[in-house]
Enzyme design. Sequence first.
Site, short mmCIF file in Angstrom:
data_model
loop_
_atom_site.label_atom_id
_atom_site.label_comp_id
_atom_site.label_asym_id
_atom_site.label_seq_id
_atom_site.Cartn_x
_atom_site.Cartn_y
_atom_site.Cartn_z
N ARG A 51 -6.29 11.80 11.67
CA ARG A 51 -4.85 11.74 12.33
C ARG A 51 -4.00 11.33 11.16
O ARG A 51 -2.87 12.09 10.99
CB ARG A 51 -4.90 10.61 13.21
CG ARG A 51 -5.12 11.27 14.64
CD ARG A 51 -5.94 9.99 15.58
NE ARG A 51 -7.17 9.64 14.76
CZ ARG A 51 -8.27 10.01 14.98
NH1 ARG A 51 -8.22 10.98 16.13
NH2 ARG A 51 -9.27 9.99 14.49
N THR A 52 -4.47 10.38 10.57
CA THR A 52 -3.31 9.89 9.38
C THR A 52 -2.96 10.79 8.44
O THR A 52 -1.77 11.31 8.19
CB THR A 52 -3.67 8.50 8.62
OG1 THR A 52 -4.12 7.77 9.75
CG2 THR A 52 -2.70 7.72 7.85
N LYS A 80 -15.76 9.75 -12.50
CA LYS A 80 -15.90 9.90 -13.85
C LYS A 80 -15.55 8.51 -14.45
O LYS A 80 -15.74 8.25 -15.47
CB LYS A 80 -15.15 10.97 -14.61
CG LYS A 80 -15.32 12.27 -14.32
CD LYS A 80 -14.58 13.49 -15.04
CE LYS A 80 -14.30 14.46 -14.26
NZ LYS A 80 -13.25 15.18 -15.02
N ARG A 101 -4.65 5.90 1.25
CA ARG A 101 -5.60 5.21 2.02
C ARG A 101 -6.87 4.83 1.00
O ARG A 101 -7.15 5.70 0.17
CB ARG A 101 -6.33 6.06 3.34
CG ARG A 101 -7.46 5.15 3.77
CD ARG A 101 -7.81 5.91 5.14
NE ARG A 101 -6.72 5.59 6.12
CZ ARG A 101 -6.99 5.91 7.21
NH1 ARG A 101 -8.11 6.42 7.74
NH2 ARG A 101 -6.13 5.76 8.43
N HIS A 129 -2.08 -1.31 8.25
CA HIS A 129 -1.92 0.19 8.40
C HIS A 129 -0.57 0.14 9.19
O HIS A 129 -0.49 0.44 10.29
CB HIS A 129 -3.23 0.56 9.51
CG HIS A 129 -3.25 1.92 9.47
ND1 HIS A 129 -2.40 3.12 9.06
CD2 HIS A 129 -4.23 2.94 10.13
CE1 HIS A 129 -2.94 4.23 9.28
NE2 HIS A 129 -3.87 4.27 9.85
N1 CP Z 1 -5.73 5.90 13.43
C1 CP Z 1 -6.40 6.30 12.33
O1 CP Z 1 -5.94 5.83 11.25
O2 CP Z 1 -7.07 7.48 12.53
P1 CP Z 1 -7.70 8.06 11.17
O3 CP Z 1 -8.74 7.31 10.71
O4 CP Z 1 -8.23 9.50 11.80
O5 CP Z 1 -6.71 8.61 10.27
#
Ligand code: CP
Length: 303
Positions: A51-52, A80, A101, A129
Amino acid sequence: MYPKNLISITDFSKDDYLKIMKLAAEFEKEPNQDLLKGKVVASLFFEPSTRTRLSFETAVTRLGGKIIGFTDSSSSSVTKGETLHDTIRMVSNYADMIVMRHPLEGSARYASQISGVPVINAGDGANQHPTQTLLDMYSITKTQGSLDNINIFLVGDLKYGRTVHSLLQALSVFENPIFNFVAPPELAMPTEYKRFLDRKGIRYFEHTEFNDIISEADIIYMTRVQKERFNDPIEYEKVKNIYILKNSMLENTKPTMKILHPLPRVNEIHSDVDSNPKAYYFTQALNGMYTREAIISHIMGLK
Ligand code: CP
């Protein structure tokens, strides 16, 4: 002045939150706007995501920008031995903004100190998040009409679940929130967040069961037990199915109550809930695209 980065939800003020809610509503009405034309956004995912990553990439595309990056650090020079420091220095030469991320808590803040362009934290370990929180807030605003006076049940892995940490901090700036934490002792809300609420005089209650107490809920926010953060697989096995929300449990809940989940889910929401009008998690994920268009526009000063 626009905020330069979004690393922790506390980097944004209440005014920023409300501006994002307003912009997200505008993008929901008109998602395709050429505000990022000629700009490049780097999407650096050192951890898996559906999603993110995809909603950010869609948001950039709908805003007319271009995306570069990787979905798996094994395809980058990290394999590397290149450091995060050098990776960010390089990428910030190529892109106008970085969405990252990473599994390490604090990595996004560190990246923002090296980068010459804005950094958005798309999740750093069990820490924060913030873009998920803004889409959660947009979902609450849409379904409850306001972010004030929300009685929210946070259920599941409150220790490692980074989304609940950011959400708690964000809702704390609104009027009269009530937090109900539902978790086994080993996954309880960390003390630092409870002290944070204590300092602000905000009410919270801790529970280990929730079947009989959800009639007052405005929002039930289910979370996945974060298998990837456990050092000991046996400890994960003990708690992995501790809470499973079923349709039969929703009979006495408020008609306006909505069930949120950042997703992905494993077993914590039974599929028989999906057709209940109180299930909102798939629309919540859609709201993420509009909210991320709003976040990018706000940070880049495009609106
Ligand atoms: N909610 C969320 O962060 O989903 P993903 O890990 O799929 O990005």
